[in-house]
Design a protein around this motif. Structure first.
Motif, mmCIF file in Angstrom:
data_model
loop_
_atom_site.group_PDB
_atom_site.id
_atom_site.type_symbol
_atom_site.label_atom_id
_atom_site.label_comp_id
_atom_site.label_asym_id
_atom_site.label_seq_id
_atom_site.Cartn_x
_atom_site.Cartn_y
_atom_site.Cartn_z
ATOM 1 N N HIS A 49 7.310 0.955 -2.578
ATOM 2 C CA HIS A 49 5.831 1.147 -2.399
ATOM 3 C C HIS A 49 5.679 2.743 -2.884
ATOM 4 N N ARG A 98 -2.797 6.196 0.711
ATOM 5 C CA ARG A 98 -3.883 5.101 0.939
ATOM 6 C C ARG A 98 -4.118 4.771 2.492
ATOM 7 N N THR A 99 -2.948 4.485 3.072
ATOM 8 C CA THR A 99 -3.264 4.171 4.542
ATOM 9 C C THR A 99 -3.414 5.081 5.343
ATOM 10 N N ASN A 104 0.388 -0.614 -7.943
ATOM 11 C CA ASN A 104 1.509 -1.462 -7.319
ATOM 12 C C ASN A 104 2.450 -2.244 -8.339
ATOM 13 N N GLU A 154 -3.516 -4.407 -6.362
ATOM 14 C CA GLU A 154 -4.133 -3.217 -6.367
ATOM 15 C C GLU A 154 -3.496 -2.125 -7.422
ATOM 16 N N ALA A 155 -4.135 -1.443 -7.926
ATOM 17 C CA ALA A 155 -3.562 -0.221 -9.006
ATOM 18 C C ALA A 155 -2.388 0.422 -8.341
ATOM 19 N N TYR A 207 -4.305 -12.697 1.148
ATOM 20 C CA TYR A 207 -4.416 -11.156 1.418
ATOM 21 C C TYR A 207 -3.296 -10.271 0.688
ATOM 22 N N ARG A 217 4.290 -5.519 -8.837
ATOM 23 C CA ARG A 217 4.405 -6.825 -8.239
ATOM 24 C C ARG A 217 5.893 -7.176 -8.062
ATOM 25 N N THR A 253 0.786 -1.154 -0.179
ATOM 26 C CA THR A 253 0.134 -0.040 -0.155
ATOM 27 C C THR A 253 0.996 1.182 0.085
ATOM 28 N N GLY A 276 -3.987 -10.355 -3.109
ATOM 29 C CA GLY A 276 -4.920 -9.260 -3.207
ATOM 30 C C GLY A 276 -4.341 -7.854 -3.027
ATOM 31 N N GLN A 277 -3.680 -7.831 -2.046
ATOM 32 C CA GLN A 277 -2.900 -6.427 -1.971
ATOM 33 C C GLN A 277 -1.993 -5.922 -3.058
#
Length: 237
Positions: A47, A21-22, A153, A150-151, A143, A155, A17, A146-147
């Motif tokens: 990140h 966002r956080t 990121n 997210e747009a 989890y 990978r 994240t 899925g994280q």
């Protein structure tokens, strides 16, 4: 620089994240500033707006890059998940750099090996479950996968972060050096819990349990926000 005699507040987000966002989308940044606090919301390596190297070895400097942006004076700090672990590592090495500390989304997971880092890294790098894989994956792996999807990121960068060759270990001796007041916030449905193994290792810590809250929901939970701001002494009167 402190504001009104109070130290700046360092905010460190979780895995896959960002600070925006956080902490931005959940209201932390605005509420702390409204309370007159200076906010230092950092993006961890790999990140948000930080560089995103694909070489795992570069992530061995993750904690030191956070330390490098801190002022000479102590800061208060709030961290979630990977960000909480990062703050605890730094505070165990440099306890004099920290005042009050709030950590969320961490607890017993810091002292157990539930998941292989290579399995998590493979899931993050893949980005989509193969046939039948999703049903076989643990909630933790799901989890993380899925994280990472997210747009915004990268990978490959996130997988490299998980594959860092020398991740720091939190020892009993190191945690005992953190004499600052620490608040440990954990959801009662969080796979990282319970909080007790962490709280017991810290000399001056207490816990808050969020009812019916899992790991993913913790940053935006009002119980986390209220407990954390009160602990930091962020007043609005």
């Amino acid at each position: 620089m402190s504001t009104g005699g109070q130290p700046p507040v360092l905010l460190v987000h979780g895995f896959a994240t960002s600070s925006a966002r956080t902490w931005g989308e959940t209201g932390w940044v605005d509420l702390l500033r409204d309370a007159g606090r200076e906010v230092m919301a950092v993006d961890l390596l790999g990140h948000g707006d930080a560089p995103k190297p694909h070489d795992p070895a570069e992530y061995d400097q993750l904690e030191e890059l956070v330390l490098a942006v801190l002022p000479a004076e102590p800061v208060d700090a709030v961290g979630f998940s990977l960000g909480a672990r990062t703050i605890l590592v730094l505070a165990s090495r440099h306890p004099e750099r920290f005042g009050r500390i709030v950590v969320a989304g961490v607890g017993a997971n810091l002292f157990r090996r539930d998941e292989s880092a290579s399995i998590l890294a493979d899931a993050v790098a893949d980005g989509s479950a193969g046939a039948g894989a999703a049903g076989d994956e643990s909630p933790v792996t799901q989890y993380f996968r899925g994280q990472a999807a997210e747009a915004g990121n990268d990978r490959a960068a996130l997988a490299a972060c998980l594959r860092r060759p020398n991740p720091p270990t939190l020892t009993d001796e190191g945690l005992a050096r953190i004499t600052s007041p620490v608040l440990v916030v954990i959801g009662d449905r969080d796979f990282a819990g319970p909080a007790a193994p962490l709280v017991e290792r810290l000399p001056n810590a207490r816990e808050v349990v969020l009812r019916n809250v899992d790991h993913f929901a913790t940053p935006k939970d009002f119980g986390f926000l209220d407990a954390g701001l009160e602990f930091l002494g962020a007043s609005f009167g």
